[in-house]
Design a protein around this motif. Structure first.
Motif, PDB file in Angstrom:
ATOM      1  N   SER A 288       6.626  -3.812  -9.700  1.00  0.00           N
ATOM      2  CA  SER A 288       6.728  -3.579  -8.571  1.00  0.00           C
ATOM      3  C   SER A 288       6.515  -5.363  -7.561  1.00  0.00           C
ATOM      4  O   SER A 288       6.205  -5.503  -6.173  1.00  0.00           O
ATOM      5  CB  SER A 288       5.437  -1.876  -7.741  1.00  0.00           C
TER       6      SER A 288
ATOM      7  N   GLN B 282       2.299   7.865  -0.200  1.00  0.00           N
ATOM      8  CA  GLN B 282       3.474   7.311  -0.534  1.00  0.00           C
ATOM      9  C   GLN B 282       3.842   5.582  -0.586  1.00  0.00           C
ATOM     10  O   GLN B 282       2.033   5.191  -0.033  1.00  0.00           O
ATOM     11  CB  GLN B 282       3.995   7.735   1.269  1.00  0.00           C
ATOM     12  N   ASP B 283       4.297   5.276  -0.452  1.00  0.00           N
ATOM     13  CA  ASP B 283       4.715   3.488  -0.916  1.00  0.00           C
ATOM     14  C   ASP B 283       3.843   2.883  -0.150  1.00  0.00           C
ATOM     15  O   ASP B 283       3.764   3.276   1.748  1.00  0.00           O
ATOM     16  CB  ASP B 283       6.290   2.900  -1.108  1.00  0.00           C
TER      17      ASP B 283
ATOM     18  N   TYR C  56       4.571  -0.977 -12.668  1.00  0.00           N
ATOM     19  CA  TYR C  56       3.926  -1.150 -12.171  1.00  0.00           C
ATOM     20  C   TYR C  56       4.036  -2.714 -11.592  1.00  0.00           C
ATOM     21  O   TYR C  56       4.355  -3.515 -11.042  1.00  0.00           O
ATOM     22  CB  TYR C  56       2.463  -0.470 -12.580  1.00  0.00           C
TER      23      TYR C  56
ATOM     24  N   SER D 242      -5.446   1.501  -4.053  1.00  0.00           N
ATOM     25  CA  SER D 242      -4.683   0.290  -3.118  1.00  0.00           C
ATOM     26  C   SER D 242      -6.043   0.140  -2.852  1.00  0.00           C
ATOM     27  O   SER D 242      -6.708   0.582  -3.052  1.00  0.00           O
ATOM     28  CB  SER D 242      -3.792   0.565  -2.127  1.00  0.00           C
TER      29      SER D 242
ATOM     30  N   THR E 253       3.045   1.475  -5.118  1.00  0.00           N
ATOM     31  CA  THR E 253       3.882   1.642  -5.258  1.00  0.00           C
ATOM     32  C   THR E 253       3.393   2.567  -5.640  1.00  0.00           C
ATOM     33  O   THR E 253       2.510   3.230  -7.048  1.00  0.00           O
ATOM     34  CB  THR E 253       4.944   0.790  -6.055  1.00  0.00           C
ATOM     35  N   LYS E 254       3.745   4.175  -5.015  1.00  0.00           N
ATOM     36  CA  LYS E 254       2.980   5.402  -5.332  1.00  0.00           C
ATOM     37  C   LYS E 254       3.852   5.814  -6.701  1.00  0.00           C
ATOM     38  O   LYS E 254       4.791   5.632  -7.411  1.00  0.00           O
ATOM     39  CB  LYS E 254       3.991   6.986  -4.212  1.00  0.00           C
TER      40      LYS E 254
ATOM     41  N   SER F 254      -1.925   6.163  -7.657  1.00  0.00           N
ATOM     42  CA  SER F 254      -1.741   4.672  -7.459  1.00  0.00           C
ATOM     43  C   SER F 254      -2.491   4.422  -6.316  1.00  0.00           C
ATOM     44  O   SER F 254      -3.539   5.216  -5.626  1.00  0.00           O
ATOM     45  CB  SER F 254      -0.318   3.951  -7.047  1.00  0.00           C
TER      46      SER F 254
ATOM     47  N   GLU G 110       3.877   0.131   1.737  1.00  0.00           N
ATOM     48  CA  GLU G 110       5.157  -2.150   2.038  1.00  0.00           C
ATOM     49  C   GLU G 110       4.112  -2.519   3.558  1.00  0.00           C
ATOM     50  O   GLU G 110       4.210  -2.249   4.645  1.00  0.00           O
ATOM     51  CB  GLU G 110       6.159  -1.484   2.274  1.00  0.00           C
TER      52      GLU G 110
END
Lengths: 195, 193
Positions: free
Chosen positions: A117, B161-162, A114, B90, B56-57, B88, B164
């Motif tokens: 990143s 998924q991530d 984490y 977001s 980031t997953k 994760s 980005e």
């Protein structure tokens, strides 16, 4: 016309004064009696013990957070990232640290991925729940698990959302509320690097 | 003296110009592309400056679970919940502008990008952040509400998924008035304060 000229003079004068300022005046909330940072945790990237003394000789920005937090923690780490960019090469002597307030879900592996990143140099520190709680209490940090019935999150963690500035001797010098100006934090780091 | 006066005049001009610039920066952008398209009768609510946070997953060491594939159908299911709790997160932010004389509210958010989507806020008290789910986010009549870091946000739990910079998160917001709004939020780093 005269009044207008006076206004310009005053404006220019105030710019000069604010540019000068005091020698080591920090922007953050300054701790009048700085406390020595003292802990023994685990570096989440290496799995090795990490002590507060491992930060000595460096200026550090430190905060308490958890990887599951989608808002406040990434905001703070994003601020750290911008402080690092602002410092340029001087950032070599600065450490950016996050201590988890959710050691049960934040495995060391998850924590290290984490923080990396945001920046590969950022340090994530882990400790067992009892150690983290004890440390938080010692420094007046709030870190409370709170079950949230109507959320898929299971539980959230209420936590102190301040960044702390640590000098090269390991003394806690100042705190910054969320949303502090990155330039102010960077200026304070520079001031402590110059000490 | 003449010289001094012309210097002063140019200073004054520069000052006036910078004030003008400052005003320009503070006003909302007028020519930006719309971030939302009304999916039904919700054209009166406008979405501006939507963005999603990169993430980031991570599976938290539990590996990919079949539960993740079923997304929000797993809400309330114990194993699905723990998987989401280990995944994760977001957040999506935006400004919602209500051009009508009636108050409205976002009552639900949905997205294929995550296992669960919730409306959250952060209450700050003495520098302690307390994040809480909320049942709705009010949009006042002839007004707006800002979803921004440290406040209201659409929380994505268990991203699939991530995320980005360059990616887009598609969201559907359900309004109290019955309409829905489709929001395409570009993934980007948090803008500087």
């Amino acid at each position: 016309m005269r009044g207008w000229r006076l206004l310009v003079t005053l404006l220019l004068g105030s710019l000069v004064v604010s540019a000068c300022g005091g020698p080591v005046e920090l922007h953050g909330a300054v701790f009048q009696q700085p406390r020595q940072l003292d802990f023994r945790l685990t570096d989440s990237a290496s799995g090795q013990p990490f002590r507060a003394t491992d930060l000595e000789g460096k200026v550090a920005l430190l905060f308490w957070g958890y990887t599951y937090c989608p808002d406040v923690c990434p905001t703070t780490l994003g601020e750290f990232k911008r402080v690092k960019a602002e410092l340029g090469a001087r950032a070599e002597d600065v450490r950016f640290v996050m201590i988890t307030v959710d050691p049960e879900r934040d495995t060391p592996d998850r924590l290290s991925r984490y923080v990396a990143s945001f920046d590969p140099s950022f340090i994530g520190l882990w400790g067992d729940p009892a150690a983290i709680q004890q440390l938080a209490e010692r420094y007046g940090i709030v870190a409370e698990k709170r079950a949230v019935a109507d959320s898929s999150a299971g539980y959230l963690v209420d936590h102190t959302a301040m960044a702390f500035l640590v000098d090269k001797q390991g003394l806690l010098r100042a705190g910054y509320p969320l949303g502090v100006k990155v330039e102010d934090m960077a200026a304070d780091v520079r001031a402590l690097l110059a000490e | 003296m003449q010289y001094a006066r012309s210097v002063l005049c140019s200073l004054g001009f520069a000052l006036a110009l910078s004030l003008l610039c400052a005003c320009g920066a503070a006003s909302p952008p007028t020519s930006s592309l719309p971030a939302a398209t009304p999916a039904s009768s919700a054209a009166a609510i406008r979405v501006e400056n939507a963005w999603a946070r990169p993430a980031t997953k991570m599976d938290g060491g539990m590996g990919e679970s079949a539960d993740m594939q079923h997304g929000s159908e797993q809400e309330g299911h114990a194993s699905g919940m723990s998987e989401m709790a280990m995944g994760s997160t977001s957040a999506v932010y935006m400004r919602l502008v209500n051009a009508t004389a009636s108050p409205d509210a976002v009552v639900r958010a949905a997205s294929e990008a995550a296992a669960a989507v919730e409306l959250h806020t952060v209450e700050m008290e003495n520098n302690v952040a307390r994040m809480r789910p909320v049942s709705q986010i009010d949009i006042p009549a002839n007004g707006m509400v800002e979803l921004k870091p440290g406040g209201f946000h659409v929380m994505l739990l268990g991203i699939k998924q991530d995320l980005e910079p360059g990616d887009t998160v598609a969201l559907t917001l359900t309004l109290q008035s019955g309409g829905t709004l489709n929001v395409d939020a570009p993934v980007q780093e948090q803008p500087a304060q």
